[in-house]
Design an enzyme around this catalytic site. Structure first.
Site, PDB file in Angstrom:
ATOM      1  N   PRO A  35       1.144  -1.452   0.136  1.00  0.00           N
ATOM      2  CG  PRO A  35      -0.776  -1.784   1.384  1.00  0.00           C
ATOM      3  CD  PRO A  35       0.400  -2.427   1.122  1.00  0.00           C
ATOM      4  CE1 TYR A  36       6.445   5.174   1.530  1.00  0.00           C
ATOM      5  CE2 TYR A  36       7.483   3.586   0.426  1.00  0.00           C
ATOM      6  CZ  TYR A  36       7.299   4.774   0.677  1.00  0.00           C
ATOM      7  OH  TYR A  36       8.357   5.602   0.649  1.00  0.00           O
TER       8      TYR A  36
END
Length: 313
Positions: A148-149
């Site tokens: 997700p980063y």
């Protein structure tokens, strides 16, 4: 020239601000001092410049603050602020990554879109690539983030390009590959390794240690930012790497030699979102910016070991 550095109390932002001041520029630094790690660590990063006559610190949240007064007279924006870390970006904390990486970037782009800006340098990440199958990896490789980063960093990079195309914001995105050096975050591997070896504590290594990274010393990343500021180039994304690939196990051997102590290592399974290998193709940055990384891992690790940036509390 008046420059604005977001995330100025962080690892890269503080090094960049220091270099800009050394070269005669005026720096407006913004930081919201998130609780990702201790505020006192960030304050240490600024202790030698906070009273500099050409430095002004604003404690402000990019996602909610009125940014206009902070941008008065600013000609260059170095957008270094972000919610870092692959592992922490899963689950309930994803909201923080969306807010601090995507929303914050959109708000500062909105704030500068009508201003006479010379350059907007965005700190992107090699995490946008994910599991590529071409090494060294060029900028033309299809981004496929594994975390997700990485998704939020890629989304913010796309926002930068949208504001460039639609409003002429003079953007350059720099895709950093595993930056290290004095002042790095306490959760970063090199900091944990050095502190653990010096304290005789057990180190956790995720995976078998044979995973490799293109480690980039922080002074080379700062130089890349200054080259981007001076370049007429806009609307592009460029890889910024160290030029070599090194395994985690080799890093540990180097640190054992530098610290004069044996590392006590415990292996755990690879964490979700981690990739097996990174290596930047930096030929475009060399050609278009004149970027040349100058610090080898052996020398960079010696600088890290010899700094006062490793706190054993």
């Amino acid at each position: 020239m008046r420059c604005l550095v977001t995330g100025v109390a962080g690892f890269i932002g503080s090094h960049l601000a220091r270099r800009l001041l050394d070269e005669g520029h005026e720096v407006v630094g913004i930081d919201c001092f998130t609780n990702y790690y201790a505020r006192e660590v960030k304050e240490r990063n600024l202790r030698d410049i906070v009273s500099h006559p050409r430095f002004r610190l604003a404690e402000a949240d990019l996602a909610s603050a009125d940014l206009s007064p902070l941008l008065d007279g600013v000609r260059v924006v170095f957008h270094q602020a972000a919610q870092p870390g692959v592992t922490g970006s899963w689950g309930a904390q994803f909201h923080d990554y969306v807010r601090n990486n995507i929303v914050a970037t959109q708000r500062i782009l909105e704030a500068v879109k009508e201003r006479p800006l010379d350059k907007f340098v965005y700190a992107s990440s090699s995490s946008v690539y994910g599991d590529v199958r071409r090494y060294p990896t060029p900028e033309t490789a299809l981004p496929r983030p594994r975390s997700p980063y990485g998704v939020t960093k890629l989304a913010a990079e796309h926002l930068c390009q949208l504001y460039h195309r639609n409003y002429g914001v003079p953007v350059i995105a720099l895709r950093y590959f595993t930056v290290y050096g004095p002042g790095q975050r306490p959760d970063m591997a090199f900091h944990r390794f050095v502190a653990g070896i010096l304290a005789g504590q057990e180190l956790v290594v995720y995976g078998d240690g044979e995973q490799t990274r293109d480690f980039t010393y922080v002074s080379d990343v700062v130089t890349a930012n200054l080259l981007a500021m001076a370049s007429p180039l806009t609307g592009v994304s460029l890889n910024i790497g160290g030029g070599t690939t090194t395994s985690v196990n080799r890093v540990l051997r180097l640190l054992e030699s530098l610290c004069g102590r044996k590392a006590l290592v415990r292996h755990q399974p690879t964490r979700p979102g981690e990739v097996e290998r990174t290596l930047a193709d930096i030929s475009r940055a060399k050609r278009q910016l004149g970027y040349r990384p100058s610090v080898r891992p052996e020398d960079g690790l010696a600088q890290l070991r010899g700094s006062d940036a490793i706190y054993l509390g």
